[in-house]
Design a protein around this motif. Sequence first.
Motif, short mmCIF file in Angstrom:
data_model
loop_
_atom_site.label_atom_id
_atom_site.label_comp_id
_atom_site.label_asym_id
_atom_site.label_seq_id
_atom_site.Cartn_x
_atom_site.Cartn_y
_atom_site.Cartn_z
N GLY A 44 -0.05 1.65 -26.15
CA GLY A 44 0.15 1.79 -24.87
C GLY A 44 1.83 1.71 -24.40
N GLY A 45 1.97 1.00 -23.23
CA GLY A 45 3.38 1.08 -22.79
C GLY A 45 3.55 1.89 -21.58
N LYS A 46 4.68 1.97 -20.81
CA LYS A 46 5.02 2.64 -19.77
C LYS A 46 5.08 4.00 -19.82
CE LYS A 46 7.95 -1.50 -18.71
NZ LYS A 46 7.71 -1.93 -20.07
N ARG A 47 5.29 4.58 -21.01
CA ARG A 47 5.30 6.06 -21.29
C ARG A 47 6.50 6.63 -20.53
NH1 ARG A 47 3.06 5.38 -26.02
NH2 ARG A 47 0.87 5.28 -25.90
N LEU A 48 7.51 5.71 -20.13
CA LEU A 48 8.77 6.02 -19.40
C LEU A 48 9.25 7.20 -19.90
CD1 LEU A 48 11.16 5.49 -17.58
CD2 LEU A 48 11.66 3.97 -19.36
N ARG A 49 9.55 7.63 -21.02
CA ARG A 49 10.59 8.56 -21.30
C ARG A 49 9.85 9.86 -21.12
NH1 ARG A 49 11.00 4.07 -23.07
NH2 ARG A 49 13.07 3.06 -23.45
N PRO A 50 8.31 10.26 -21.48
CA PRO A 50 7.97 11.48 -21.42
C PRO A 50 7.69 11.65 -19.97
CG PRO A 50 6.42 10.08 -22.45
CD PRO A 50 7.75 9.34 -22.67
N MET A 51 7.59 10.67 -19.16
CA MET A 51 7.13 10.63 -17.84
C MET A 51 8.33 11.12 -16.87
SD MET A 51 5.38 8.18 -14.77
CE MET A 51 3.97 7.78 -16.22
N LEU A 52 9.58 10.69 -17.48
CA LEU A 52 10.73 10.98 -16.79
C LEU A 52 11.11 12.44 -17.05
CD1 LEU A 52 13.01 7.94 -17.32
CD2 LEU A 52 12.26 8.72 -15.18
N MET A 53 10.84 12.97 -18.30
CA MET A 53 10.92 14.27 -18.79
C MET A 53 10.22 15.29 -18.02
SD MET A 53 10.31 15.76 -22.77
CE MET A 53 11.58 14.99 -23.58
N LEU A 54 9.05 14.89 -17.65
CA LEU A 54 7.85 15.79 -17.16
C LEU A 54 8.58 15.80 -15.31
CD1 LEU A 54 5.17 17.18 -17.03
CD2 LEU A 54 4.04 15.17 -16.35
N GLU A 55 8.70 14.73 -14.96
CA GLU A 55 9.15 14.97 -13.70
C GLU A 55 10.33 15.54 -13.37
OE1 GLU A 55 7.12 13.86 -10.97
OE2 GLU A 55 5.82 13.41 -12.56
N THR A 56 11.24 15.37 -14.10
CA THR A 56 12.68 16.14 -14.10
C THR A 56 12.20 17.74 -14.41
OG1 THR A 56 14.02 14.37 -15.07
CG2 THR A 56 14.92 16.50 -15.10
N PHE A 57 11.40 18.00 -15.33
CA PHE A 57 11.03 19.46 -15.36
C PHE A 57 10.50 20.07 -14.10
CE2 PHE A 57 7.66 22.23 -17.37
CZ PHE A 57 8.35 23.22 -17.84
N HIS A 58 9.39 19.40 -13.38
CA HIS A 58 8.91 19.81 -12.22
C HIS A 58 9.95 19.88 -11.21
CE1 HIS A 58 4.74 18.33 -13.67
NE2 HIS A 58 4.88 19.72 -14.15
N LEU A 59 10.96 18.90 -11.07
CA LEU A 59 12.00 18.87 -10.17
C LEU A 59 12.64 20.14 -10.19
CD1 LEU A 59 13.67 16.88 -8.05
CD2 LEU A 59 15.04 16.46 -10.24
N PHE A 60 12.78 20.88 -11.45
CA PHE A 60 13.79 22.04 -11.27
C PHE A 60 12.72 23.20 -11.52
CE2 PHE A 60 17.05 18.79 -12.58
CZ PHE A 60 17.91 19.16 -11.73
N GLY A 61 11.66 23.18 -11.29
CA GLY A 61 10.63 24.20 -10.93
C GLY A 61 9.91 24.45 -12.35
N GLY A 62 9.96 23.86 -13.30
CA GLY A 62 9.29 24.17 -14.75
C GLY A 62 8.18 24.29 -14.61
N GLU A 63 7.57 25.10 -15.37
CA GLU A 63 5.84 25.46 -15.48
C GLU A 63 5.54 25.51 -16.76
OE1 GLU A 63 5.23 28.42 -12.95
OE2 GLU A 63 5.30 27.42 -10.97
N GLY A 64 4.37 25.40 -17.10
CA GLY A 64 3.64 25.55 -18.49
C GLY A 64 3.90 24.54 -19.52
#
Length: 296
Positions: A43-63
């Motif tokens: 369990g846990g917050k999964r903070l780091r992968p979530m921040l990574m994913l949101e930043t990826f989307h912020l810059f238009g990342g896909e896939g």
Amino acid sequence: MNFKDEYQKRIKYIESVLTKYLPKQEGYQKIIMEAMEYSLMAGGKRLRPMLMLETFHLFGGEGEIIEPFMAAIEMIHTYSLVHDDLPAMDNDEYRRGRKTTHVVYGEDMGILAGDALLNYAFETACRAFDIAPDNSRRIGEALKILSGKAGIYGMIGGQVVDVKESGHSLTGDMLDFIYRLKTSALIESSMMIGAALAGAEPEEISRMEKIARGIGLAFQIQDDILDVTSTTEVLGKPVHSDEKNEKTTYVTWKGLEGAREEVSRMTDEAVCELHVIREDGGFLQELLKSLVYREK
């Protein structure tokens, strides 16, 4: 936007990614795969992968190129917790409300489980080359960030100074150094990798590093605050451990209210930087605030 609902959707997705990239439990060494899963899926917050994913989307990342790195960053974070809990380090018996890995599997397997998660993290990240072979330059940049922020000039370096100076009175500069490396480095790595894999420019990646550094420091200071103000039942781990281990923290340095003021200041500065990239901040802005103003 209902932040809680959106947050839970992302947690569910991240959990599925972690499960997807865990090794099969087979062979004579099967016990280490079991210990890895026990540690990673606690369990846990999964903070780091979530921040990574949101930043990826912020810059238009896909896939799916982002997925191996999401799993890798959480494996590295988890290995650090497994080793932190060992008798030679913090000697904690509970993590996230259940027995720590070395208590369940023994100290020897606790050490090896941490080693295995660290090594397997890089095996996992390299699977991005198979997913997106045409993006090898971006993947190489992401691997460079991941290795640097996890190593002696990043998380491990901060941990070394933290352990070496345990029981000693620290200056504010040294405390900031420890927090910046031990806690902020992996958060910086997460947001920088998300940007890099999405094709962000170098100056944009540097901006995300600055945002993540402020949030990482605020996150750790809030951890100091909760160690004093919360309970074991709420946190899922022992409280007052900093006092027990005679650690200098922002609370002992600046006082409880002073520490809270630093959390607010650092968070506000990070959000202002985010607005340079995206005016409304979106889910990422709410995520950053939720992390540093959390109760557990």
